[in-house]
Every structure is written in C-alpha cells, then in structure tokens.
Design an enzyme around this catalytic site. Sequence first.
Site, PDB file in Angstrom:
ATOM      1  N   ARG A  64      15.660  96.833 -83.161  1.00 47.49           N
ATOM      2  CA  ARG A  64      15.498  96.088 -81.912  1.00 47.49           C
ATOM      3  C   ARG A  64      16.778  96.507 -80.928  1.00 47.49           C
ATOM      4  O   ARG A  64      16.793  97.102 -80.140  1.00 47.49           O
ATOM      5  CB  ARG A  64      15.257  94.597 -81.940  1.00 47.49           C
ATOM      6  CG  ARG A  64      15.173  93.826 -80.617  1.00 47.49           C
ATOM      7  CD  ARG A  64      14.486  92.188 -81.255  1.00 47.49           C
ATOM      8  NE  ARG A  64      15.679  91.487 -81.603  1.00 47.49           N
ATOM      9  CZ  ARG A  64      15.777  90.096 -81.724  1.00 47.49           C
ATOM     10  NH1 ARG A  64      14.456  89.650 -81.590  1.00 47.49           N
ATOM     11  NH2 ARG A  64      16.873  89.600 -82.279  1.00 47.49           N
TER      12      ARG A  64
ATOM     13  N   LYS B 276      20.190  79.177 -77.411  1.00 48.16           N
ATOM     14  CA  LYS B 276      19.700  80.057 -76.179  1.00 48.16           C
ATOM     15  C   LYS B 276      18.436  79.523 -75.858  1.00 48.16           C
ATOM     16  O   LYS B 276      17.856  78.550 -76.689  1.00 48.16           O
ATOM     17  CB  LYS B 276      19.220  81.364 -76.935  1.00 48.16           C
ATOM     18  CG  LYS B 276      18.612  81.523 -77.997  1.00 48.16           C
ATOM     19  CD  LYS B 276      18.144  82.892 -78.850  1.00 48.16           C
ATOM     20  CE  LYS B 276      17.425  82.920 -79.871  1.00 48.16           C
ATOM     21  NZ  LYS B 276      17.586  84.089 -80.686  1.00 48.16           N
TER      22      LYS B 276
ATOM     23  N   TYR C   5     -12.397  73.730 -64.690  1.00 46.73           N
ATOM     24  CA  TYR C   5     -12.581  75.090 -63.939  1.00 46.73           C
ATOM     25  C   TYR C   5     -13.605  75.964 -64.503  1.00 46.73           C
ATOM     26  O   TYR C   5     -13.679  75.911 -65.788  1.00 46.73           O
ATOM     27  CB  TYR C   5     -11.323  75.725 -63.766  1.00 46.73           C
ATOM     28  CG  TYR C   5     -10.408  75.305 -62.600  1.00 46.73           C
ATOM     29  CD1 TYR C   5     -10.776  74.973 -61.420  1.00 46.73           C
ATOM     30  CD2 TYR C   5      -9.200  74.894 -63.083  1.00 46.73           C
ATOM     31  CE1 TYR C   5      -9.899  74.325 -60.500  1.00 46.73           C
ATOM     32  CE2 TYR C   5      -8.143  74.418 -62.070  1.00 46.73           C
ATOM     33  CZ  TYR C   5      -8.657  74.239 -60.771  1.00 46.73           C
ATOM     34  OH  TYR C   5      -7.726  73.775 -59.769  1.00 46.73           O
TER      35      TYR C   5
ATOM     36  N   MET D 158      -3.582  74.380 -64.314  1.00 44.75           N
ATOM     37  CA  MET D 158      -2.024  74.245 -64.110  1.00 44.75           C
ATOM     38  C   MET D 158      -1.080  73.207 -64.370  1.00 44.75           C
ATOM     39  O   MET D 158      -0.138  73.132 -64.992  1.00 44.75           O
ATOM     40  CB  MET D 158      -1.700  74.938 -62.847  1.00 44.75           C
ATOM     41  CG  MET D 158      -0.131  75.441 -62.464  1.00 44.75           C
ATOM     42  SD  MET D 158       0.326  75.790 -60.671  1.00 44.75           S
ATOM     43  CE  MET D 158      -0.781  77.197 -60.347  1.00 44.75           C
TER      44      MET D 158
HETATM   45  C1  LIG Z   1      17.434  83.857 -81.949  1.00 49.00           C
HETATM   46  C2  LIG Z   1      18.451  84.561 -82.966  1.00 49.00           C
HETATM   47  C3  LIG Z   1      18.701  83.674 -84.315  1.00 49.00           C
HETATM   48  C4  LIG Z   1      18.592  82.159 -84.498  1.00 49.00           C
HETATM   49  O1  LIG Z   1      17.200  82.631 -85.613  1.00 49.00           O
HETATM   50  P1  LIG Z   1      16.443  81.083 -86.050  1.00 49.00           P
HETATM   51  O2  LIG Z   1      15.330  81.682 -86.953  1.00 49.00           O
HETATM   52  O3  LIG Z   1      16.026  80.339 -84.884  1.00 49.00           O
HETATM   53  O4  LIG Z   1      17.529  80.622 -86.839  1.00 49.00           O
HETATM   54  C5  LIG Z   1      19.877  84.157 -85.146  1.00 49.00           C
HETATM   55  N1  LIG Z   1      20.278  85.536 -84.853  1.00 49.00           N
HETATM   56  C6  LIG Z   1      19.888  86.310 -83.611  1.00 49.00           C
HETATM   57  C7  LIG Z   1      20.314  87.485 -83.407  1.00 49.00           C
HETATM   58  C8  LIG Z   1      18.885  85.718 -82.851  1.00 49.00           C
HETATM   59  O5  LIG Z   1      18.465  86.429 -81.882  1.00 49.00           O
END
Ligand SMILES: *Cc1c(COP(=O)(O)O)cnc(C)c1O
Length: 371
Positions: free
Chosen positions: A139, A41, A267, A316
């Site tokens: 969550r 991701k 800045y 930036m």
């Molecule tokens: C991002 C994620 C992972 C990966 O976690 P890491 O700590 O990066 O290995 C695994 N399961 C879910 C549900 C996630 O959102």
Amino acid sequence: MVQMPKAEETILEINLSALKHNFEYIKSKINNSTKLMVVVKAFGYGSDASIIANYLQKLNADYFAVAYTNEGIALRNSGITKPILVLHPQPVNFTALIQHSLEPSLYNAMVLNEFIKISLEKTQVDYPVHIKFNTGLNRLGFWENDVDYIISKLAETSSIKVKSIFSHLVASEDLNEKEFTLNQIEAFKNITKNFAQKIAYKPMVHICNTSGILNHPEAHFDMVRCGIGLYGYGNSEKENQNFKPIATLKSVISQIHLIEEGETVGYNRAYKSSAFQKTATIPIGHADGIGRQYGNGKGFVTINGQLAPIIGNVCMDMIMINITNLDCNEGDEVIIFGEQNTAEDLAKTTKSISYEIITAISQRIKRTIIK
Ligand SMILES: *Cc1c(COP(=O)(O)O)cnc(C)c1O
C-alpha cells in the site's frame, strides 16, 4: 450500568469510561517500556476526534496518529500537545504540517525528497520524521532494498531526523494467516537491523495495530499503534469480550403505520406486505452512514430489547422497520448499535466490518458525551 436518558432524536452517545476501560486493557497487554500510540484518524473512528484525543491525552497516551494533515491540524487546534504522526501526508500540505509541529510518515523517494526540500526552506534542524517500510501490504512504504538510498539522503542533510521506523501488518487479526504475519515481522526485523547499523542514533521501531498487539506480543518493539481496540472492538469473538464499544447510536420512532396485506413500503415499492402489519419510521438514513445495503431485511435495530428488521430501501434521511410483533409506541427509543447489538453485529449483516460502519456515521448526527 448507568441508566442513560432516553434519546429524543438521533444521537451518537460516546462513553468515556468505556474508552478508559479499553485504553487500560490495551495498556495491560504491553510492557511499561512500550509506548502506546493512539490512532484517532477519521474523527476518532467516527466518534469525535477532539473529545477522544483530549481524553486520551489526559490518560497519558504517548503518541497520536491521524491519516491526513488536516486531521492533525484539527487536533493541534483542539489542544493536543503530544507528538502527532501523520500516516499519509501529501507534499502540498508539508508547510502546514511543519507549522503545526506534525510528524510525517515518509514512504517513498518522492515524499522524502520533497519533505527535505521544504524543511530546508523552513530552516528546520532535526525535524522528526517517520520512515515507513512496506513488508507485504503493498500500500505505502519503502522497500527493504531502499535502506541505503534513505541513509544516503539522511547523510546529506541535518534538516530531518528519523524518530521511528515502522511497517503495517496485513492480516494480524486472521490466525489462518499467522505464517504470513510472522514473515512480515521477520522481514521488518531485518530492515530495522540493517537501518540501525547505518545510522548513529536509535529510532523507535513499531509494527503492531490492535490485533497485532493482542496476537503478537513478540512484535511490540518500542511502540504499538492502537485504533479499533480503543473504540471497543477486538476483531474476534474472544477479544470482543475484553473491550467495551464506546459509541451507541440511538434514535426514536417518529411514526407508526398499520398497513394492509399487499401494501408497499418506501421508494420503488421494494417492500411488499404479506399480511396486516405494523411499521415504524426512524430518522436515520444513508446520508447518516446507514447505507442502502442495510435495507430490504439485511440490517436490524432494537426497540425495548426486541429486534426489528429494516424493510424496503434505505432513504437518505429515514429507514422503515417492521414492528408487527413488537410492543412499542411513537417516541420510543431505538438502538441502531450499541453494547448489546454491536456495530460489528450490524456490519456482519452486509459482510462489512465494525471499522466501516462506525467511521461512516455522519457529522450531521449529534454527539453526546457520557463521563
Ligand atoms: C489505521 C491504522 C492503524 C490502526 O489499526 P487498528 O486495526 O484500528 O488498530 C495502525 N497503523 C496504521 C498504519 C493505520 O493506518
């Protein structure tokens, strides 16, 4: 180590042999029968999702995971044919998700019902889905007492089939929270047992992320989900030794200034020189993922192996650094983070974590690949 050509502009160098090393290290921690889901991701944790995923597919990763549907579509378009779990799909994308053979995580009644509706409309049979349970992260996820409801919905339709049941650990990297983690694992086992008794086939079961894999071999079940480990971070000093960061963020010195005592830099005159000093300007800024919190002496970079603090406010597109006692010239290479001064070291200067800084590196920065 291979000697890399010096950077002549800001680049993120991605080392595929480091990725292979991390993949193999994780493989060495799991049984042959345990599947490995690779989490790519957020552009492969800020590197390059397509290149990373295609390389991991060649290494024979079993399963892919992304957060959102559009990330899964991008993987399909880049040649990923292995199954792809979408961890956080939205109903608005369910048609596109099915068109691209992506597999949704279904985490509450709303998404379950919506997905059944769309898969019926699309005349799907046994479309693979994954049921997510909440075991303490609060969550996403069904609660343990939702099992009967889910089973009743499954009994009404042949449009979907549960390929896996999963949950997510809250604090797998934190040994002070070991008891909490063990309770999560126990709660998850009870859910899966209850679920299995009420369904005629056997879905896969998984709960471990990277630190879960390393710290809880008893909870690997049928599959594990590895993200940060693949990119070279083990979430502890001890485990970091076993991984190799795959990404090195490099830049160059654009200009050097000699400034008198009392002059200011950047800045809002945030840095004030206390003596005759030497500063350098580097072409990377908060638009590239080096946030303003790294300014004013917090963050640092390395030049010819020497540390140089970021001074004044991060702009930036640029940062300025103090090089008063450093041996360096305009055009010299600058390492923002890499194998020595890692993304985790830099993140720690602002109480952040490796995950945040590596995923923040903007798409404007050119990626170069090292085999
Ligand atoms: C991002 C994620 C992972 C990966 O976690 P890491 O700590 O990066 O290995 C695994 N399961 C879910 C549900 C996630 O959102």
